[in-house]
Structure formats: C-alpha cells, structure tokens
Design an enzyme around this catalytic site. Sequence first.
Site, PDB file in Angstrom:
ATOM      1  CE  LYS A   1      -6.195   1.829  -0.447  1.00 30.48           C
ATOM      2  NZ  LYS A   1      -6.262   2.300   0.850  1.00 30.48           N
TER       3      LYS A   1
ATOM      4  CE  LYS B   1      -3.666   2.493   2.819  1.00 24.95           C
ATOM      5  NZ  LYS B   1      -4.085   1.900   4.050  1.00 24.95           N
TER       6      LYS B   1
HETATM    7  C1  PBG Z   1      -7.299   2.730   5.718  1.00 24.16           C
HETATM    8  C2  PBG Z   1      -7.844   3.316   4.432  1.00 24.16           C
HETATM    9  C3  PBG Z   1      -7.468   4.265   3.393  1.00 24.16           C
HETATM   10  C4  PBG Z   1      -8.395   3.716   2.605  1.00 24.16           C
HETATM   11  C5  PBG Z   1      -8.830   2.666   1.984  1.00 24.16           C
HETATM   12  N1  PBG Z   1      -8.441   2.609   4.061  1.00 24.16           N
HETATM   13  C6  PBG Z   1      -7.176   5.742   3.691  1.00 24.16           C
HETATM   14  C7  PBG Z   1      -5.609   5.492   3.839  1.00 24.16           C
HETATM   15  O1  PBG Z   1      -5.020   4.818   3.880  1.00 24.16           O
HETATM   16  O2  PBG Z   1      -5.322   6.717   3.561  1.00 24.16           O
HETATM   17  C8  PBG Z   1      -8.165   4.164   1.001  1.00 24.16           C
HETATM   18  C9  PBG Z   1      -9.377   3.840  -0.445  1.00 24.16           C
HETATM   19  C10 PBG Z   1      -9.392   4.758  -1.428  1.00 24.16           C
HETATM   20  O3  PBG Z   1      -8.874   6.412  -1.629  1.00 24.16           O
HETATM   21  O4  PBG Z   1     -10.691   4.744  -1.754  1.00 24.16           O
HETATM   22  N2  PBG Z   1      -8.216   2.279   6.762  1.00 24.16           N
END
Ligand code: PBG
Length: 347
Positions: free
Chosen positions: A271, A218
């Site tokens: 992601k 991520k």
């Molecule tokens: C963290 C989380 C995030 C997203 C999914 N889980 C936000 C982040 O890491 O700041 C982002 C998903 C998206 O942008 O659609 N709980």
Amino acid sequence: MTLLELERTKPITNYQSLMTRPRRLRATPALRAMIRETELNARDFIYPLFVKHGTGRTAIGSMPGVYQLSVEEAVREAEAAAKSGVNAVILFGIPKEKDPIGLENFAEDGIVQQAIRAIKKEIPEMVVVTDVCLCEYTDHGHCGILNTGEHFHSSLPEGYVLNDETLDVLAKVAISHAECGADIVAPSGMMDGMVSSIREGLDGAGYENLPIMSYAVKYASSFYGPFRDAAEGAPKFGDRKSHQMDPANVREALREAALDVEEGADMLMVKPALAYLDVIRVVKDAFPELPMAAYNVSGEYSMIKAAAANGWMDEAKVTLETLTSIKRAGADVIITYHALDAARWLK
Ligand code: PBG
C-alpha cells in the site's frame, strides 16, 4: 534522419518475409480476448466502507462518490456491492469520541462492531474485513500509544508512537472484531510484531481460524490525504514516518513481508498500489505462495475522479486500466473505492 532522406534510402527489409508479427494476434477482439493475460473480476475487489454513528450518509469532499455511512447505510452499500458481484468489504470506523488510547476501538458497541454484526446478519456470505489500527480512534490521530505521561520512555522522543504498548491494544481490537463476526482482520499500523501479537490474541480467544491480512508493506505516503478526511484520522502533529516505510525503499519491503510471513500472516498487502507497482511485483515474486492484496488508496481514487470530473480522462476506461495494472503487477486482491463502479463496468 529526415523524411526526405528516408525516402532516398533503399528499404532494408523485404516486408513480405517478416517472420514475427505480434500484431497477428491483435487483429480482432476475439483474438485479443483469447491471449489476454490478466482478467479483472468483481470478486477480486474489497470495497472500503466508512461507518459513522447516527443516520444517513455524509459526503466526503475530496472523494466524490464515497460517504461516511450510518450502520444502516453501510448495510445498504454492502448489499449493493453483493448485487454487483463484489464479495468483500473492509470497514473503517469514525468513533463518537476520541481519547489517547482510542477506547471505542475495542468497545462492544463501537461503531465498527455494530457494522460487522449488522452486515453479517443481513448478508452472511459477505466477507467482512476490518482495519485494525488506532489512528481513527485516538484524539492525537496517531496509530499507537504515544510516548508521554505514564508511558514515558526517556530514550525515545516525546510523542513517539510506542511499539509494544500499542501491540496489546491491537490484539484487543482484533479480538473484539472477531467476537462480532469479522472474517478477516487487517492490521494497518506498521508496528513491529503486530501480526504475532494479534495471532496470539486471537488464538488465545479461540479464533485460531480467523485469517490475518497484514498491511505488511505500507509506505508513509501522501496519497492517503483524502482518506484522512474521510476517516477523520489525520495526525494532529507530526507524521507517520517513524513506523510507515520510506517511499524510496524496496529491499526493506522484503524484510517487512518476510517478518509478517514468519509471524503467521495469511495474506500480505502492499500500500499504496499505483506508485508502488514494482514493490507489488517484488513481494509477489518473493512470496508467491501467499495471496497478495494491494490497496488502491484514496489519493489514487481522487486523482481519477478529479480528472474525470473535468472531462480530461474517460473514468471507466482509466479505472479499469489502473485496476488491471495492479493485478498484472501481482495483486490477487485489490482494495479499491472504485469496486462498485468497476464491477458494474465489467458486466
Ligand atoms: C490506517 C489506515 C490509513 C489508510 C488505511 N488504513 C491511513 C494512514 O495510514 O494514514 C489509508 C487508505 C487510503 O488512503 O485510502 N488506519
């Protein structure tokens, strides 16, 4: 070469004898369908739902068509998903109150806990995935316990997200989701050891059969902007660069994925998706035996929505092309806000 010069030169090819013509197989829709390599299905999708306390739905300005849903509305939306062939949802909660640890995250009557129970009761066959992280629940908006007060480590910067202190909370959250009937837990905080600590916690509580889908790779991405409006989980100060990955790195993605596989992850995730299709491919090739998910994130969704609203692009076609490209890159499963629409367009 100018057109005029081109006309003067003799043809270099006897076109009648061209042996190889890829276009032969593109001549009709039936031929094209026969040789299509990637096929998108509604069952590839996981549909994100934002669940809030109270009643009704609240629109999210930066994500047209996406809402914060009451538990009742979340059930309704999950039913609509099931009707269009989407078999899985992932839940994000907006708590009533926030605090430094995010206590509602593992409370029996927490908003996600309520939503899991309600959806599993009404649609038992729906695969309910839960996001396991702290950022929507903490008052500072960070993904873990911060380096302050009683947790202070002098070797680390003040406000740093502490790793091991956070692991205990993540395991608690995962167990609490499991107790409500979640089918998959998905840790998204990029803490070192999050998979093993959750695995240990789940096994200790008797949930050794509950799969973990790890947000293994991520990135610290600006494409999460609209999500942070939707989930009200933006950090109050600083950023997430001390735990999420640098967008410039891909070798490091293999290291992250390998660790999570070793720790017992059942599925991996990359992601965001679109700006990271190369990463999806590399991770898939390195771990072909694991199902791979890709998160088509909020900013990717909002870009298409904005362009479509302006009449600049055909929403349905661009969305299906995007999702197909994510699958072609190696994703078996796609988490996407387009899930409902895409499933209908695929019919
Ligand atoms: C963290 C989380 C995030 C997203 C999914 N889980 C936000 C982040 O890491 O700041 C982002 C998903 C998206 O942008 O659609 N709980």
